[in-house]
Enzyme design. Sequence first.
Site, PDB file in Angstrom:
ATOM      1  N   ASP A  60      -6.856   4.588  -2.421  1.00  0.00           N
ATOM      2  CA  ASP A  60      -5.437   4.843  -2.393  1.00  0.00           C
ATOM      3  C   ASP A  60      -5.103   4.662  -3.298  1.00  0.00           C
ATOM      4  O   ASP A  60      -3.957   5.160  -4.312  1.00  0.00           O
ATOM      5  CB  ASP A  60      -4.498   4.253  -1.280  1.00  0.00           C
ATOM      6  CG  ASP A  60      -3.791   4.470  -0.361  1.00  0.00           C
ATOM      7  OD1 ASP A  60      -3.780   5.554  -0.199  1.00  0.00           O
ATOM      8  OD2 ASP A  60      -2.583   4.307  -0.151  1.00  0.00           O
ATOM      9  N   GLU A 101       4.579   0.479  -5.961  1.00  0.00           N
ATOM     10  CA  GLU A 101       3.026   0.410  -5.651  1.00  0.00           C
ATOM     11  C   GLU A 101       1.745   0.284  -6.275  1.00  0.00           C
ATOM     12  O   GLU A 101       0.544  -0.628  -5.304  1.00  0.00           O
ATOM     13  CB  GLU A 101       2.970   2.183  -4.846  1.00  0.00           C
ATOM     14  CG  GLU A 101       3.115   1.873  -3.233  1.00  0.00           C
ATOM     15  CD  GLU A 101       3.352   3.246  -3.186  1.00  0.00           C
ATOM     16  OE1 GLU A 101       2.325   4.037  -2.728  1.00  0.00           O
ATOM     17  OE2 GLU A 101       4.312   4.183  -2.355  1.00  0.00           O
ATOM     18  N   GLU A 153       4.924  11.563   1.857  1.00  0.00           N
ATOM     19  CA  GLU A 153       5.326   9.805   2.550  1.00  0.00           C
ATOM     20  C   GLU A 153       5.511   9.644   3.846  1.00  0.00           C
ATOM     21  O   GLU A 153       5.254   8.666   4.149  1.00  0.00           O
ATOM     22  CB  GLU A 153       6.504  10.265   1.275  1.00  0.00           C
ATOM     23  CG  GLU A 153       6.590  10.403   0.081  1.00  0.00           C
ATOM     24  CD  GLU A 153       5.631   9.073  -0.812  1.00  0.00           C
ATOM     25  OE1 GLU A 153       5.015   8.336  -0.091  1.00  0.00           O
ATOM     26  OE2 GLU A 153       6.591   8.568  -2.048  1.00  0.00           O
ATOM     27  N   GLU A 223      -4.825  14.612   5.158  1.00  0.00           N
ATOM     28  CA  GLU A 223      -4.009  12.409   5.988  1.00  0.00           C
ATOM     29  C   GLU A 223      -5.172  12.287   6.785  1.00  0.00           C
ATOM     30  O   GLU A 223      -5.489  11.040   6.644  1.00  0.00           O
ATOM     31  CB  GLU A 223      -3.196  13.190   6.428  1.00  0.00           C
ATOM     32  CG  GLU A 223      -1.939  12.596   4.742  1.00  0.00           C
ATOM     33  CD  GLU A 223      -1.949  11.297   3.562  1.00  0.00           C
ATOM     34  OE1 GLU A 223      -2.337  10.535   4.340  1.00  0.00           O
ATOM     35  OE2 GLU A 223      -1.325  12.042   2.722  1.00  0.00           O
TER      36      GLU A 223
HETATM   37  C1  HMH Z   1      -3.417   8.767   1.146  1.00  0.00           C
HETATM   38  N1  HMH Z   1      -1.156   9.218   1.423  1.00  0.00           N
HETATM   39  C2  HMH Z   1      -1.890   8.857   0.884  1.00  0.00           C
HETATM   40  N2  HMH Z   1      -1.711   7.478   0.628  1.00  0.00           N
HETATM   41  C3  HMH Z   1      -0.128   7.228   0.211  1.00  0.00           C
HETATM   42  N3  HMH Z   1      -0.111   6.093  -0.208  1.00  0.00           N
HETATM   43  C4  HMH Z   1       0.411   7.962   0.751  1.00  0.00           C
HETATM   44  C5  HMH Z   1       0.510   9.220   1.214  1.00  0.00           C
HETATM   45  C6  HMH Z   1       1.895   7.491   0.253  1.00  0.00           C
HETATM   46  O1  HMH Z   1       2.369   7.173  -0.777  1.00  0.00           O
END
Ligand code: HMH
Length: 236
Positions: A60, A101, A153, A223
């Site tokens: 991520d 983040e 998001e 996702e």
């Molecule tokens: C795969 N989808 C993924 N990672 C993230 N951090 C977000 C959405 C949201 O920012």
Amino acid sequence: MEGDGKKVVTEGVDCKIPVTEAWLRKHRLLYNGATKHPFIRSIRDGSVDFTSFKRWLGQDYIFVRSLVPFVASTLVKSWKECGDGLDMEVILGGMASLNDEINWFKKEASKFHVSLTNVIPQKANIKYCRFLESLTSSETEYAVAISVFWAIEVVYQESFAHCLEEGGTIPQELQETCERWGNEAFGAYCKSLQDIANRCLHKASAEVISKAEVSFLRVLEHEVEFWNMSVGEAGV
Ligand code: HMH
């Protein structure tokens, strides 16, 4: 596929249901697949495998870094299209939170002894990042880009908010992760993105609405694949 898109135009515009609401109703199963994935359920009930969590963390981090240029391209589109500049402020806030983040991932990775310098992006991640890159083009309409940004998001917001709902037994080490995306302010920010998307889609042509819907579905599929990859079910 095109027929599908046209159906939404009728539902979304003629019946005065905001377009994104119509999408959520129509594609509920896939949306739930993305927001209530077994990986998320395992965080919620505390049975999560920490190897999976660490894999997710490293992957991520890479994803969020490639989200930045996509959001930047959306910011440029908002600046060109939106007169009052309010959209741009919402998107700028989104970029600022991506900055936080990235720093959070670094801190979290060191807590879990995950090295972020040599993470090898896995197939599902590479595909998702490529999809985002294809949308950075100036040919991608603002309505499409903002719908995609909202979808990206909101999936994380709903997923992690679900972990925080009553009855969950999140491992203490993952509480902060869940709060990062599941908190109320992040929910309000997603709602602002959704409002912008609805406004743009309301004014958009049938063709653009259809393109945005297809892109929304692609986000949900990516996702699900991303969670699958984290669990360790997808090939490298
Ligand atoms: C795969 N989808 C993924 N990672 C993230 N951090 C977000 C959405 C949201 O920012």
